[in-house]
Design a protein around this motif. Structure first.
Motif, PDB file in Angstrom:
ATOM      1  N   ALA A 136     -68.604 -29.638  68.706  1.00 38.55           N
ATOM      2  CA  ALA A 136     -68.335 -31.013  68.618  1.00 38.55           C
ATOM      3  C   ALA A 136     -69.166 -31.993  68.397  1.00 38.55           C
ATOM      4  O   ALA A 136     -70.389 -31.788  69.471  1.00 38.55           O
ATOM      5  N   GLY A 137     -69.285 -32.950  67.649  1.00 37.71           N
ATOM      6  CA  GLY A 137     -70.385 -33.967  67.684  1.00 37.71           C
ATOM      7  C   GLY A 137     -71.390 -33.448  66.624  1.00 37.71           C
ATOM      8  O   GLY A 137     -72.285 -34.276  66.333  1.00 37.71           O
ATOM      9  N   LYS A 138     -71.619 -32.175  66.230  1.00 39.17           N
ATOM     10  CA  LYS A 138     -72.783 -31.833  65.509  1.00 39.17           C
ATOM     11  C   LYS A 138     -72.253 -32.395  63.946  1.00 39.17           C
ATOM     12  O   LYS A 138     -73.246 -32.321  63.079  1.00 39.17           O
ATOM     13  N   PHE A 139     -71.054 -32.499  63.669  1.00 36.91           N
ATOM     14  CA  PHE A 139     -70.776 -33.034  62.202  1.00 36.91           C
ATOM     15  C   PHE A 139     -69.575 -33.972  62.385  1.00 36.91           C
ATOM     16  O   PHE A 139     -69.053 -34.170  63.272  1.00 36.91           O
ATOM     17  N   TYR A 140     -69.410 -34.734  61.205  1.00 32.75           N
ATOM     18  CA  TYR A 140     -68.369 -35.694  61.056  1.00 32.75           C
ATOM     19  C   TYR A 140     -67.004 -35.027  61.010  1.00 32.75           C
ATOM     20  O   TYR A 140     -66.962 -34.095  60.567  1.00 32.75           O
ATOM     21  N   THR A 141     -66.039 -35.864  61.665  1.00 30.05           N
ATOM     22  CA  THR A 141     -64.743 -35.324  61.506  1.00 30.05           C
ATOM     23  C   THR A 141     -63.954 -36.442  60.662  1.00 30.05           C
ATOM     24  O   THR A 141     -64.370 -37.595  60.646  1.00 30.05           O
ATOM     25  N   ILE A 142     -62.658 -36.138  60.484  1.00 27.28           N
ATOM     26  CA  ILE A 142     -61.810 -37.155  59.706  1.00 27.28           C
ATOM     27  C   ILE A 142     -61.885 -38.633  60.415  1.00 27.28           C
ATOM     28  O   ILE A 142     -61.550 -39.762  59.917  1.00 27.28           O
ATOM     29  N   ASP A 143     -61.875 -38.372  62.123  1.00 22.74           N
ATOM     30  CA  ASP A 143     -61.670 -39.461  62.821  1.00 22.74           C
ATOM     31  C   ASP A 143     -62.744 -40.454  62.554  1.00 22.74           C
ATOM     32  O   ASP A 143     -62.675 -41.689  63.156  1.00 22.74           O
ATOM     33  N   ASP A 144     -64.153 -40.052  62.191  1.00 23.19           N
ATOM     34  CA  ASP A 144     -65.233 -40.779  62.009  1.00 23.19           C
ATOM     35  C   ASP A 144     -65.232 -41.619  60.655  1.00 23.19           C
ATOM     36  O   ASP A 144     -65.916 -42.609  60.532  1.00 23.19           O
ATOM     37  N   PHE A 145     -64.196 -41.625  59.632  1.00 28.06           N
ATOM     38  CA  PHE A 145     -64.051 -42.175  58.673  1.00 28.06           C
ATOM     39  C   PHE A 145     -62.931 -42.986  58.474  1.00 28.06           C
ATOM     40  O   PHE A 145     -61.793 -42.599  58.879  1.00 28.06           O
ATOM     41  N   ASP A 146     -62.872 -44.216  57.864  1.00 21.94           N
ATOM     42  CA  ASP A 146     -61.800 -45.045  57.465  1.00 21.94           C
ATOM     43  C   ASP A 146     -61.456 -44.829  56.143  1.00 21.94           C
ATOM     44  O   ASP A 146     -62.066 -45.306  55.378  1.00 21.94           O
ATOM     45  N   VAL A 147     -60.414 -44.111  55.938  1.00 23.61           N
ATOM     46  CA  VAL A 147     -60.101 -43.378  54.519  1.00 23.61           C
ATOM     47  C   VAL A 147     -59.046 -44.310  53.799  1.00 23.61           C
ATOM     48  O   VAL A 147     -58.709 -44.138  52.695  1.00 23.61           O
ATOM     49  N   GLU A 148     -58.423 -45.281  54.480  1.00 23.92           N
ATOM     50  CA  GLU A 148     -57.372 -46.075  53.837  1.00 23.92           C
ATOM     51  C   GLU A 148     -57.999 -46.868  52.565  1.00 23.92           C
ATOM     52  O   GLU A 148     -58.964 -47.549  52.308  1.00 23.92           O
ATOM     53  N   GLY A 149     -57.191 -46.620  51.331  1.00 20.22           N
ATOM     54  CA  GLY A 149     -57.481 -46.934  50.128  1.00 20.22           C
ATOM     55  C   GLY A 149     -58.741 -46.451  49.485  1.00 20.22           C
ATOM     56  O   GLY A 149     -59.029 -46.615  48.450  1.00 20.22           O
ATOM     57  N   LYS A 150     -59.436 -45.188  50.117  1.00 23.89           N
ATOM     58  CA  LYS A 150     -60.598 -44.651  49.720  1.00 23.89           C
ATOM     59  C   LYS A 150     -60.028 -43.303  48.907  1.00 23.89           C
ATOM     60  O   LYS A 150     -58.994 -42.820  49.104  1.00 23.89           O
ATOM     61  N   THR A 151     -60.976 -42.762  48.099  1.00 27.29           N
ATOM     62  CA  THR A 151     -60.431 -41.414  47.383  1.00 27.29           C
ATOM     63  C   THR A 151     -61.487 -40.272  47.974  1.00 27.29           C
ATOM     64  O   THR A 151     -62.426 -40.386  48.277  1.00 27.29           O
ATOM     65  N   VAL A 152     -60.433 -39.172  48.505  1.00 26.25           N
ATOM     66  CA  VAL A 152     -61.255 -38.239  49.427  1.00 26.25           C
ATOM     67  C   VAL A 152     -61.130 -36.912  48.472  1.00 26.25           C
ATOM     68  O   VAL A 152     -60.119 -36.571  48.175  1.00 26.25           O
ATOM     69  N   LEU A 153     -62.242 -36.347  48.278  1.00 26.22           N
ATOM     70  CA  LEU A 153     -62.283 -35.221  47.684  1.00 26.22           C
ATOM     71  C   LEU A 153     -62.062 -34.136  48.867  1.00 26.22           C
ATOM     72  O   LEU A 153     -63.090 -33.903  49.864  1.00 26.22           O
ATOM     73  N   LEU A 154     -61.068 -33.092  49.038  1.00 24.12           N
ATOM     74  CA  LEU A 154     -60.675 -32.361  50.062  1.00 24.12           C
ATOM     75  C   LEU A 154     -60.910 -30.824  49.484  1.00 24.12           C
ATOM     76  O   LEU A 154     -60.118 -30.357  48.877  1.00 24.12           O
ATOM     77  N   ARG A 155     -62.056 -29.827  50.091  1.00 25.52           N
ATOM     78  CA  ARG A 155     -61.850 -28.609  49.679  1.00 25.52           C
ATOM     79  C   ARG A 155     -61.145 -27.829  50.645  1.00 25.52           C
ATOM     80  O   ARG A 155     -61.359 -27.961  51.771  1.00 25.52           O
ATOM     81  N   ILE A 156     -60.219 -27.257  50.029  1.00 23.37           N
ATOM     82  CA  ILE A 156     -59.484 -26.116  50.849  1.00 23.37           C
ATOM     83  C   ILE A 156     -59.329 -24.968  50.479  1.00 23.37           C
ATOM     84  O   ILE A 156     -60.067 -24.483  49.520  1.00 23.37           O
ATOM     85  N   ASP A 157     -59.125 -23.877  51.091  1.00 26.14           N
ATOM     86  CA  ASP A 157     -58.984 -22.429  50.895  1.00 26.14           C
ATOM     87  C   ASP A 157     -57.527 -22.174  50.822  1.00 26.14           C
ATOM     88  O   ASP A 157     -57.058 -21.743  51.771  1.00 26.14           O
ATOM     89  N   ILE A 158     -56.948 -21.918  49.561  1.00 22.77           N
ATOM     90  CA  ILE A 158     -55.306 -21.622  49.358  1.00 22.77           C
ATOM     91  C   ILE A 158     -55.549 -20.341  48.616  1.00 22.77           C
ATOM     92  O   ILE A 158     -54.457 -20.133  47.780  1.00 22.77           O
ATOM     93  N   ASN A 159     -56.533 -19.420  48.603  1.00 21.06           N
ATOM     94  CA  ASN A 159     -56.595 -18.265  47.825  1.00 21.06           C
ATOM     95  C   ASN A 159     -55.440 -17.436  48.484  1.00 21.06           C
ATOM     96  O   ASN A 159     -55.483 -17.086  49.548  1.00 21.06           O
ATOM     97  N   SER A 160     -54.602 -17.191  47.614  1.00 21.71           N
ATOM     98  CA  SER A 160     -53.132 -16.446  48.116  1.00 21.71           C
ATOM     99  C   SER A 160     -52.873 -15.167  47.138  1.00 21.71           C
ATOM    100  O   SER A 160     -53.168 -15.193  46.094  1.00 21.71           O
ATOM    101  N   PRO A 161     -52.214 -14.373  47.968  1.00 27.65           N
ATOM    102  CA  PRO A 161     -51.853 -12.999  47.130  1.00 27.65           C
ATOM    103  C   PRO A 161     -50.817 -13.524  45.851  1.00 27.65           C
ATOM    104  O   PRO A 161     -49.935 -14.401  46.089  1.00 27.65           O
TER     105      PRO A 161
END
Length: 410
Positions: free
Chosen positions: A2-27
Motif C-alpha cells: 500500500a502506498g507504493k502505487f496509485y489506486t482508484i482512490d487517488d484519482f477523480d474520474v468523474e467525467g474522465k476517460t479511463v483505459l482499464l486493462r483487465i484480464d478476462i482470458n477465459s476458456p
C-alpha cells in the motif's frame, strides 16, 4: 505494498476517460465461440462498476489466448457476458485504435463502458521491450490522447511487460484497479508477516518456477517446510538419487527441466530439513492406481503422490500457521489420481493457519471442491503469484510504482 502505487482512490474520474486493462482470458469452446467459464470476468465487476458509478467513461482493454491457439478469438462474446455480469450495457468494437474505435471512444458518455478488440490481435503486444520503447508503440500513441487515466487491474498478467500492461504508464496517470490492489496487498502483506510454522506446498508442471520459489523461501528463512509434489517432486526424487524410471526421466527431459536436477541436488544439500519429497507415489498399472514406495518405482509414469505421502503432508499443513500452495499434486482431472491434490486442499481448508492458494489448476480445483470460502485467499493469477513468491518483481507492478515515483497528480 500500500502506498507504493496509485489506486482508484487517488484519482477523480468523474467525467474522465479511463483505459482499464483487465484480464478476462477465459476458456472458450473453439467450435462455437461460447465462453465456458466467466470466473475471471466476475473478478473485474467491482472495478468496472466503481469507475462507471463515479462517472468515468470506461474503455476496457483485454486479451484472449494467443495467436495459433484454438481459443484465440474476438471479444464479442466477452462483451455479452460482461453486459450480463455488470447489469449494464458493454459496448463492443471489433478494433483497437482504428477510426471506428476512436469514434466509439469519443461517443462514450459518463458511466458507459466500451470493450475494445482482443489486444493480442495487435502484433506489437507480443514484443518484449523496455517500458520507454513500449510507450512508443502505435497503440499507445493512438489511444493516449483519448484518455485521462490508465488503470491496470490485470493481476493475472502482471508478470508480463507487454505494451497494454506497461506502455501507458510512462506518460499517463496510472493506478492499480481493485483486483490488482487486493492481490498485491494480500500476498505481500502475508509474506512480510509470516507466522511460523510456514508451509509451501509446491506442485504442478511448471517445475522451474516452483523450484525457484523453494530456493527463495528457504534462503530467506520464510519456509519451515516445502512440500513437493507433481513434476516438482519427481525432479527432487531424481536429485535425491532415486530411480524414478526411464519414462519419468524422459518426461522431465521433454519438458526442458533436466538441468533442474542439479539445482535440486544443491537445494537438498543446503536445506535437507526444509525440503520434503514423497515417500511413495502413484502409478497407473493395468488401468488401476497403484501406490509404490519411492525406492521401488517401476518404469511407469507417476501420476500422483502416494497415500502415505498425502497423509504426511496433510499433518504438516494442519499444524501450520501460514500456508502457500501452488500447483496440483498430480493429474487431478483423473479421479484415480486426484487424491493427493484433494487431500492437500482439504487439509488447507481445515487448517487454522492463514492460507493463500495460487491461481491456475490448484485454484480451479479449490473452487470445484467448494472450498474457496474455506481458504483465506485464492489468487487469480498463477504466474504472477508464483513470481512474487519466488522473489521476482512483476513488470506491470513496477511500471505502476515507477509512475507514482515520477509523477504527482492532483
Amino acid at each position: 505494498m500500500a502506498g507504493k502505487f496509485y489506486t482508484i482512490d487517488d484519482f477523480d474520474v468523474e467525467g474522465k476517460t479511463v483505459l482499464l486493462r483487465i484480464d478476462i482470458n477465459s476458456p472458450v469452446d473453439p467450435n462455437t465461440g461460447v465462453i465456458l467459464d466467466d470466473t475471471r470476468m466476475k473478478l473485474h465487476v467491482k472495478t468496472i462498476t466503481e469507475l462507471a458509478r463515479k462517472g468515468a467513461r470506461v474503455i476496457l482493454l483485454a486479451h484472449q489466448s494467443r495467436p495459433g491457439k484454438k481459443d484465440f478469438t474476438t471479444l464479442r462474446q466477452h462483451s455479452k457476458v460482461l453486459t450480463r455480469l455488470l447489469n449494464r450495457k458493454v459496448h463492443y468494437v471489433d478494433s483497437i485504435f482504428s477510426t471506428p474505435a476512436k469514434i466509439a471512444i469519443n461517443n462514450l458518455r459518463p458511466g458507459e463502458v466500451l470493450l475494445l478488440e482482443n489486444v493480442r490481435f495487435f502484433a506489437e503486444e507480443s514484443l518484449k521491450r523496455p517500458v520507454e520503447q513500449q510507450a512508443q508503440s502505435i497503440i499507445v500513441r493512438e489511444l493516449s490522447p483519448l484518455i485521462d487515466f490508465f488503470v491496470n487491474d490485470a493481476f493475472a498478467a502482471a508478470h508480463r511487460g507487454q505494451v497494454s500492461l506497461v506502455g501507458f504508464t510512462l506518460n499517463t496517470p496510472s493506478a492499480a484497479g481493485r483486483v490488482m490492489e487486493h492481490e498485491l496487498n494480500v500476498i505481500m502483506n502475508t509474506l512480510d508477516n509470516v507466522e511460523s510454522p510456514c508451509v509451501f506446498a509446491l506442485g504442478g508442471m511448471k517445475a522451474d518456477d516452483s523450484i525457484m520459489v523453494a530456493k527463495n523461501v528457504c534462503k530467506n528463512g520464510t519456509a519451515d517446510y516445502v512440500l513437493t509434489s507433481g513434476l516438482v517432486a519427481n525432479i527432487f526424487l531424481a536429485a535425491a538419487g532415486y530411480d524414478i524410471g526411464q519414462v519419468n526421466m524422459d518426461f522431465i527431459k521433454s519438458q526442458g527441466y533436466i538441468d533442474q536436477i542439479d539445482v535440486c541436488k544443491r537445494l537438498l544439500e543446503e536445506y535437507p530439513d526444509n525440503i520434503i519429497y514423497p515417500e511413495d507415489v502413484a502409478i497407473e498399472k493395468d488401468e488401476e492406481r497403484v501406490d509404490v514406495p519411492v525406492d521401488n518405482i517401476p518404469n511407469y509414469s507417476i501420476f500422483d503422490i502416494g497415500k502415505k505421502t498425502s497423509a504426511r503432508y496433510s499433518k504438516i499443513i494442519l499444524n501450520a500457521k501460514t500456508i502457500f500452495a501452488n500447483g496440483p499434486a498430480g493429474v487431478f482431472e483423473d479421479s484415480r489420481f486426484s487424491i493427493g491434490t484433494e487431500d492437500i486442499i482439504n487439509s488447507i481448508a481445515s487448517s487454522k493457519g492463514y492460507s493463500i492458494i495460487g491461481g491456475g489448476h490448484i485454484g480451479a480445483a479449490t473452487v470445484s471442491m467448494g472450498y474457496e470460502n474455506k481458504v483465506d485467499h485464492v489468487s487469480s493469477g498463477g504466474g504472477a503469484c508464483i513470481n512474487l513468491l519466488a522473489g521476482k518483481k512483476l513488470d506491470a507492478v513496477e511500471a505502476l510504482i515507477d509512475n507514482k515515483s515520477r509523477h504527482v497528480y492532483h
